[in-house]
Design an enzyme around this catalytic site. Structure first.
Site, PDB file in Angstrom:
ATOM      1  N   ASP A  65       0.806  -1.212   0.000  1.00 27.68           N
ATOM      2  CA  ASP A  65       0.000   0.000   0.000  1.00 27.68           C
ATOM      3  C   ASP A  65       0.843   1.269   0.000  1.00 27.68           C
ATOM      4  OD1 ASP A  65       0.974  -0.424   2.540  1.00 27.68           O
ATOM      5  OD2 ASP A  65      -0.966  -0.537   3.523  1.00 27.68           O
ATOM      6  N   ASN A  87      -7.277  -2.339  14.531  1.00 28.24           N
ATOM      7  CA  ASN A  87      -8.688  -2.618  14.186  1.00 28.24           C
ATOM      8  C   ASN A  87      -8.829  -3.830  13.260  1.00 28.24           C
ATOM      9  OD1 ASN A  87      -7.800  -1.684  11.734  1.00 28.24           O
ATOM     10  ND2 ASN A  87      -9.206   0.063  11.599  1.00 28.24           N
ATOM     11  N   HIS A 100      -7.131  -4.337  10.412  1.00 30.84           N
ATOM     12  CA  HIS A 100      -6.895  -4.122   8.977  1.00 30.84           C
ATOM     13  C   HIS A 100      -5.600  -4.785   8.514  1.00 30.84           C
ATOM     14  CE1 HIS A 100      -4.706  -0.060   9.796  1.00 30.84           C
ATOM     15  NE2 HIS A 100      -3.811  -0.884   9.318  1.00 30.84           N
TER      16      HIS A 100
END
Ligand code: GLP
Length: 259
Positions: A67, A141, A143
């Site tokens: 990413d 969280n 991800h």
């Protein structure tokens, strides 16, 4: 899914580096999927040490990063381009032309350009033969990459809006100033990640315990993107005791060593 519980972060890093180096020795032309974040830093340091002291060779390796933030030029110290060059690429002998990091230099309003770029990125992964080993960290969280909760489990490389939680978590890298934290990122999708031949997820610290519990011992859900790795044929999770602290630990798959 194999869950390897190690004593601390250092042991996680060493064990994970061993998995990567074993793969490179077996297949010198491996296609590696790479991740950013603080968790893989010591793993990268160990790979650099292996390159310098043990002749671990990256000359035939191709890399694809997960990413990148949208809006940060590669020269920005918090861009993932910069991170990868500073913390790994410039210390090893991977050829520049085999390095792929998604480009963050696009305007969010240029949807077609972004979509074209994302398709191109997916095509490149296929053209090089597919990712042999995908390294992953995990967000608090749940991800993976920047696939935030709610990401479709079949998703491919695309633009994502970052959640407030993730922006807050990552604001520590931007002088704790939320205004400086990018709002969007380009990320491989969960489907892209699941196409890798091996998935290697590393996590350490108590702040990851809840996410690891939800990844390993709860139903698969897009609300915890990392839980998708339960569907993968060869997923290895290497976690320290703190990150494993909420696991029941009753699984056969729990081991403390890979060999
Ligand atoms: C970022 C990255 C993820 C990474 C996560 C956790 O959001 N996009 O790939 O796994 O941070 O980072 P850390 O290892 O610093 O906790």
């Amino acid at each position: 899914m194999l869950v390897v519980v190690k004593k601390n972060h250092d042991e996680v890093s060493r064990e994970a580096a061993r998995v990567v180096s074993n793969m490179l020795r077996e297949k010198p032309s491996s296609i590696l999927g790479l991740a950013t974040g603080t968790t893989p830093l010591d793993l990268y340091n160990e790979l650099i040490r292996m390159y310098k002291e043990e002749g671990l060779d990256f000359s035939k390796v191709t890399t694809f990063n997960l990413d990148e933030y949208i809006g940060l030029p590669p020269s920005h110290p918090e861009s993932y381009h910069y991170f990868m060059y500073e913390n790994l690429f410039k210390h090893i002998n991977v050829p520049e032309r085999f390095i792929h990091v998604p480009s963050g230099m696009v305007d969010v309003s240029e949807v077609h350009r972004i979509n074209r770029f994302c398709e191109w990125y997916e095509e490149q992964i296929v053209r090089f033969g597919g990712i042999d080993l995908q390294l992953l960290g995990i967000g608090a969280n749940g991800h993976i990459g920047f696939n935030e909760p709610g990401s479709s489990l079949g998703s491919r490389t695309r633009i994502k809006t970052l959640s407030e939680n993730t922006r807050k978590d990552n604001s520590r890298f931007f002088d704790n100033d939320m205004d400086q934290v990018p709002k969007y990122a380009i990320t491989m999708g969960i489907g892209t990640i699941l196409d890798s031949k091996v998935i290697l997820l590393v996590a350490s610290g108590k702040n990851k315990a809840k996410a690891i519990k939800a990844t390993v011992e709860a139903p698969i859900t897009s609300q915890v993107p990392a839980s998708a790795v339960q569907m993968h044929k060869r997923a290895i999770l290497i976690v320290d005791e703190d990150a494993a602290s909420q696991l029941d630990g009753t699984y056969d798959e729990f081991v403390t060593n890979l060999e």
